[in-house]
Scaffold this motif. Sequence first.
Motif, mmCIF file in Angstrom:
data_model
loop_
_atom_site.group_PDB
_atom_site.id
_atom_site.type_symbol
_atom_site.label_atom_id
_atom_site.label_comp_id
_atom_site.label_asym_id
_atom_site.label_seq_id
_atom_site.Cartn_x
_atom_site.Cartn_y
_atom_site.Cartn_z
ATOM 1 N N ASP A 82 0.735 -1.400 0.052
ATOM 2 C CA ASP A 82 0.066 0.134 -0.004
ATOM 3 C C ASP A 82 0.949 1.272 -0.130
ATOM 4 O O ASP A 82 0.240 2.300 -0.152
ATOM 5 N N GLY A 83 2.155 1.217 0.473
ATOM 6 C CA GLY A 83 2.958 2.349 0.287
ATOM 7 C C GLY A 83 4.479 2.158 0.604
ATOM 8 O O GLY A 83 4.546 1.487 1.750
ATOM 9 N N LEU A 84 5.115 2.384 -0.309
ATOM 10 C CA LEU A 84 6.779 2.122 -0.043
ATOM 11 C C LEU A 84 7.316 3.495 -0.330
ATOM 12 O O LEU A 84 7.289 4.213 -1.421
ATOM 13 N N ASP A 85 8.177 3.923 0.556
ATOM 14 C CA ASP A 85 8.842 5.311 0.380
ATOM 15 C C ASP A 85 10.248 5.030 0.382
ATOM 16 O O ASP A 85 11.010 5.119 1.246
ATOM 17 N N THR A 86 10.789 5.393 -0.829
ATOM 18 C CA THR A 86 10.080 5.697 -1.836
ATOM 19 C C THR A 86 10.806 5.151 -3.201
ATOM 20 O O THR A 86 10.141 4.400 -3.930
ATOM 21 N N LEU A 87 12.332 4.920 -3.444
ATOM 22 C CA LEU A 87 12.886 4.284 -4.305
ATOM 23 C C LEU A 87 13.372 2.998 -3.754
ATOM 24 O O LEU A 87 14.413 2.902 -2.983
ATOM 25 N N SER A 88 12.546 1.889 -4.090
ATOM 26 C CA SER A 88 12.892 0.500 -3.669
ATOM 27 C C SER A 88 13.169 -0.439 -4.569
ATOM 28 O O SER A 88 12.367 -0.165 -5.610
ATOM 29 N N THR A 89 13.786 -1.270 -4.111
ATOM 30 C CA THR A 89 13.991 -2.668 -4.979
ATOM 31 C C THR A 89 13.594 -3.840 -3.931
ATOM 32 O O THR A 89 14.014 -3.966 -2.809
ATOM 33 N N ILE A 90 12.653 -4.810 -4.669
ATOM 34 C CA ILE A 90 11.992 -5.824 -3.498
ATOM 35 C C ILE A 90 12.631 -7.097 -4.192
ATOM 36 O O ILE A 90 12.720 -7.156 -5.258
ATOM 37 N N THR A 91 13.147 -8.015 -3.274
ATOM 38 C CA THR A 91 13.370 -9.232 -3.524
ATOM 39 C C THR A 91 12.763 -10.476 -2.496
ATOM 40 O O THR A 91 12.747 -9.827 -1.493
ATOM 41 N N ILE A 92 12.380 -11.301 -3.129
ATOM 42 C CA ILE A 92 12.012 -12.530 -2.177
ATOM 43 C C ILE A 92 12.825 -13.690 -2.372
ATOM 44 O O ILE A 92 13.004 -14.238 -3.739
ATOM 45 N N ASN A 93 13.260 -14.287 -1.400
ATOM 46 C CA ASN A 93 14.243 -15.575 -1.511
ATOM 47 C C ASN A 93 15.308 -15.166 -2.451
ATOM 48 O O ASN A 93 15.670 -16.110 -3.548
ATOM 49 N N ASP A 94 15.818 -14.052 -2.559
ATOM 50 C CA ASP A 94 17.033 -13.419 -3.443
ATOM 51 C C ASP A 94 16.517 -13.205 -4.947
ATOM 52 O O ASP A 94 17.581 -13.114 -5.677
ATOM 53 N N VAL A 95 15.515 -13.340 -5.186
ATOM 54 C CA VAL A 95 15.050 -13.240 -6.479
ATOM 55 C C VAL A 95 14.361 -11.819 -6.611
ATOM 56 O O VAL A 95 13.479 -11.388 -5.593
ATOM 57 N N VAL A 111 4.341 -12.701 -7.349
ATOM 58 C CA VAL A 111 5.535 -13.561 -6.457
ATOM 59 C C VAL A 111 5.267 -15.074 -6.349
ATOM 60 O O VAL A 111 6.163 -15.513 -5.776
ATOM 61 N N LYS A 112 4.226 -15.480 -7.102
ATOM 62 C CA LYS A 112 3.879 -17.137 -6.957
ATOM 63 C C LYS A 112 5.351 -17.736 -7.228
ATOM 64 O O LYS A 112 5.616 -18.786 -6.409
ATOM 65 N N SER A 113 5.879 -17.585 -8.487
ATOM 66 C CA SER A 113 7.171 -18.435 -8.679
ATOM 67 C C SER A 113 8.394 -18.101 -7.756
ATOM 68 O O SER A 113 9.266 -19.140 -7.701
ATOM 69 N N ALA A 114 8.374 -17.037 -6.952
ATOM 70 C CA ALA A 114 9.423 -16.792 -5.965
ATOM 71 C C ALA A 114 9.136 -17.333 -4.829
ATOM 72 O O ALA A 114 10.268 -17.301 -3.866
ATOM 73 N N LEU A 115 8.038 -17.692 -4.415
ATOM 74 C CA LEU A 115 7.857 -18.247 -2.952
ATOM 75 C C LEU A 115 7.921 -19.719 -2.919
ATOM 76 O O LEU A 115 8.066 -20.560 -3.866
ATOM 77 N N ARG A 116 8.194 -20.378 -1.722
ATOM 78 C CA ARG A 116 8.317 -21.683 -1.477
ATOM 79 C C ARG A 116 7.667 -22.066 -0.349
ATOM 80 O O ARG A 116 7.416 -21.236 0.655
ATOM 81 N N ALA A 117 7.285 -23.170 -0.122
ATOM 82 C CA ALA A 117 6.476 -23.709 1.212
ATOM 83 C C ALA A 117 7.366 -23.596 2.382
ATOM 84 O O ALA A 117 8.585 -23.909 2.324
ATOM 85 N N GLU A 119 9.756 -21.737 5.202
ATOM 86 C CA GLU A 119 10.314 -20.376 5.537
ATOM 87 C C GLU A 119 10.709 -19.464 4.152
ATOM 88 O O GLU A 119 11.241 -20.156 3.102
ATOM 89 N N ASN A 120 10.274 -18.140 4.240
ATOM 90 C CA ASN A 120 10.785 -17.500 3.195
ATOM 91 C C ASN A 120 11.558 -15.991 3.642
ATOM 92 O O ASN A 120 11.314 -15.852 4.767
ATOM 93 N N SER A 121 12.096 -15.444 2.801
ATOM 94 C CA SER A 121 12.632 -14.228 3.312
ATOM 95 C C SER A 121 12.354 -13.017 2.337
ATOM 96 O O SER A 121 12.193 -13.495 0.950
ATOM 97 N N ILE A 122 12.061 -11.842 2.985
ATOM 98 C CA ILE A 122 11.947 -10.695 1.926
ATOM 99 C C ILE A 122 12.645 -9.519 2.172
ATOM 100 O O ILE A 122 13.096 -9.297 3.628
ATOM 101 N N GLU A 123 13.106 -8.833 1.462
ATOM 102 C CA GLU A 123 14.015 -7.774 1.594
ATOM 103 C C GLU A 123 13.692 -6.445 0.711
ATOM 104 O O GLU A 123 13.284 -6.627 -0.670
ATOM 105 N N VAL A 124 13.499 -5.106 1.288
ATOM 106 C CA VAL A 124 12.880 -4.048 0.533
ATOM 107 C C VAL A 124 14.313 -3.079 0.786
ATOM 108 O O VAL A 124 14.430 -2.658 1.934
ATOM 109 N N SER A 125 14.941 -2.805 -0.199
ATOM 110 C CA SER A 125 16.075 -1.875 -0.190
ATOM 111 C C SER A 125 15.733 -0.693 -0.900
ATOM 112 O O SER A 125 15.072 -0.483 -2.054
#
Length: 837
Positions: A82-95, A111-117, A119-125
């Motif tokens: 709903d809101g990311l402030d402001t210049l971001s890059t998103i990765t899930i499981n290093d994808v 993000v369906k293809s990046a997820l796994r059953a 534990e998962n990780s998400i980074e927002v840089s």
Amino acid sequence: MKHLDLCGTWEVRNAKETATIPASVPGCIHTDLLASGKIEDPYYRDNEARLMWIGETDWVYRRTFHVPAELLSEARIYLHCDGLDTLSTITINDVKIGTTDNQFRVWEFDVKSALRAGENSIEVSFASTIPYIQAEQQKRYLNLTGLGPDPLHGQHRVDGSNRIRKSQCNYGWDWGPMCVTAGIWRPIQLVAFSAGRVTEMQITQDHSQKGAVKLQVRAAVETANSKPLRAKIAAMFEGNVVAETTVDVRNNSAEAALTIANPQLWWPNGLGAQPLYDITLDLLDGGTVVDGQKKAIGLRTLVLDRHPDQWGESFQFVVNGVPYFAKGANWIPADTFVTRITPEFYEYLVSSAAQANMNMLRVWGGGIYEDDLFYELCDRYGITIWQDLMFACSAYPGADREFIANVQAELADNVKRLRHHPCIAFWCGNNELEHIHQWFLSDEPKEGYMTWDEYKLMFDVDIPSVVLKHDPERTYWPSSSHSPVGDRKDPNNPACGDAHLWEVWHGRQPFEWYRTCEHRFNSEFGFQSFPEPRVINSYTLPEERNITSYIMEWHQRSGIGNDAIIQYMLSWFQLPTKFEMLIWLSQVLQGIGMKYAVEHWRRSMPRGMGTLYWQINDCWPAPSWASIDSLGNWKALHYMARDFFAPLLISAIEDWQHGTVEVHVTSDFLQELSGQVRWTLSDTDGNVLAQNTLDCSRFAPQANTKVCLLQFKDHLKEYGSRKLLVWLELLVHGEIASENLVTFTRPKHLDLRDPELTAQVREEAPGIFWMTISAKRPALWVWPELDGVQASYSDRFFHLVPGKPAEIRVQPAEPMTLTAFQQALRLYSLTDTYRQA
């Protein structure tokens, strides 16, 4: 549809480091650093100056989360932000999932293809916006305000902040700090479905049928397969279904008409009630509800009416066919760090607007499209919203099609999010690009400027094409201020449009100047004051409590600020003898200035049909134009606003030279009223010299009525202007509906004596006290104060005369005993500001 909430506790680190600290989502980097003890309070003293590095740093937010196998079995899974402030890059499981470049947009990624059953990780840089905006300015320099010379702060805004779609005041303003934020500032979640989901719901109203309102409900549906879906649509009022239908979903949309019989209309504050209807849509797969939406709406028409009249062209809002005078103020973000504004504080501020008899707030264009809760509260309290789009006091790259496409996506997101709210009155393209066009707009290409053609393409074509597409029921207005008739470069044309009148503050005109203005709608004007001493104490050391100290001037972001306050103060009042009294007196001064303006414009109705002072709230503790400080304390102006915005107002035009007082009654009521006007002439010792009560057969509805002209020339000759006070009362059904005071000289020259204020205190309930305050002699601008204690007061900054005590309710923020209350209680009035101890 299934949801997996990703809000809560994350971790964050400097992108160049490995050490992390806990982070809150929603939140921002400043509040995360503050919570972890890594920085000092940005609002304390001049800490802000040492924290600019935060906005110049790249930050990485990270968390792990568990995905159940059943969620992965859904056909589609999106990361919904709903809101990311402001210049971001998103990765899930290093994808790498995607990037963002607009704080105001809703972002979704498959993000369906990046997820796994499991534990998962998400980074927002988050990349610092500073290098980006500097690079954009190198490509094409565009002017913005606040970059002039300032020996203390250097500048009020970061150069280039107009080149990015982010809260403009994040980079500094003339009432707020420079704290360039980053972070996940609104909710983030996974959404998953296999049948379908509702992506959009629009409700339009047809009031042409007498005794009924027809609703047209349109929904956009995203389907994941070819299986047929149905939509059940219902209208509910007070928990009961009042209309209902079920339709097929065709071509990814569902549409139905509902008729509401005996509709309960929604009205602005003071004109009627605010009933809300719930419109629900359930998406059905067979007999199973797979998704749905609910919108609370008010049944009303609300339009901007412009028609030729004897003064030019009208500018008035009309609700349910009834023109109404807009009374209110301008709204800015209620904290620099908006994610820490609590629901309780939002409600406190909106309810404070309603208590002050306001019916409109202008959401200013340099902040944010506010939280859903803000608009829900305005729906409930009857506060209509002038909604600026987020452009303010700058040139913008209107010819850059990539920039415009980003803006159009932002507008679509926010218009669709907000259009169902009955409080939204209309959409305004920007703040002051036309008002101070000399800084931003030129007829020919010129470095730093948009051309007028570029401006018109952006604000007359590109922006309204999106706004009106998604909300055809409301008016779009290109700029505030704006003159729609005649020369657009004359933005304060008194014959049409809206006006920003800053001649009193920036132009140093006297308060009486407001009485020369006959504009159609006054959407900005203001005067500053200091927050109360207890607030100042929160950001200063004892030795800094002098308005010319370094820290006091650091928190003053208007270049002329403290100097202007003192100059006007010396024109109106005796020089205060103590720092604390100077602070309180600045609030009285501010209230007087706004009272002059608002009373005049209310007397001018229907020529003028709106007055919104700058501003209602603050984002940090500092001197400003606000009537409520950053901690929620009502300043003198807010108490006075409750009186000068009252639905029935008695006011006067005094003529010191001829000794006359012209008495007026202004009514916002929809029906004619009768009543009495009682006036009393007293000396400054409280002795009654003359009085009378006038029976008035009618006060015209929604109009101003001149009641009488009082003659006091003989009394002035006998007693002199320094000794006389004229007390005005408006009585309806025997009750006082409005009061006012007239003097024949500035307050500094009144021959006032110590009123000898006293208070009788009783405890109504644990922690709630009532005071009966009495005066032996006339007391002007009386305010009770609990020494060092935060409290709310039912009234302050009122006048007292002998024999007419005031009943005041006080609720301390923390429980107090009656004894402690009595020991902390102080009573002040005007004479205390200059009387020697």
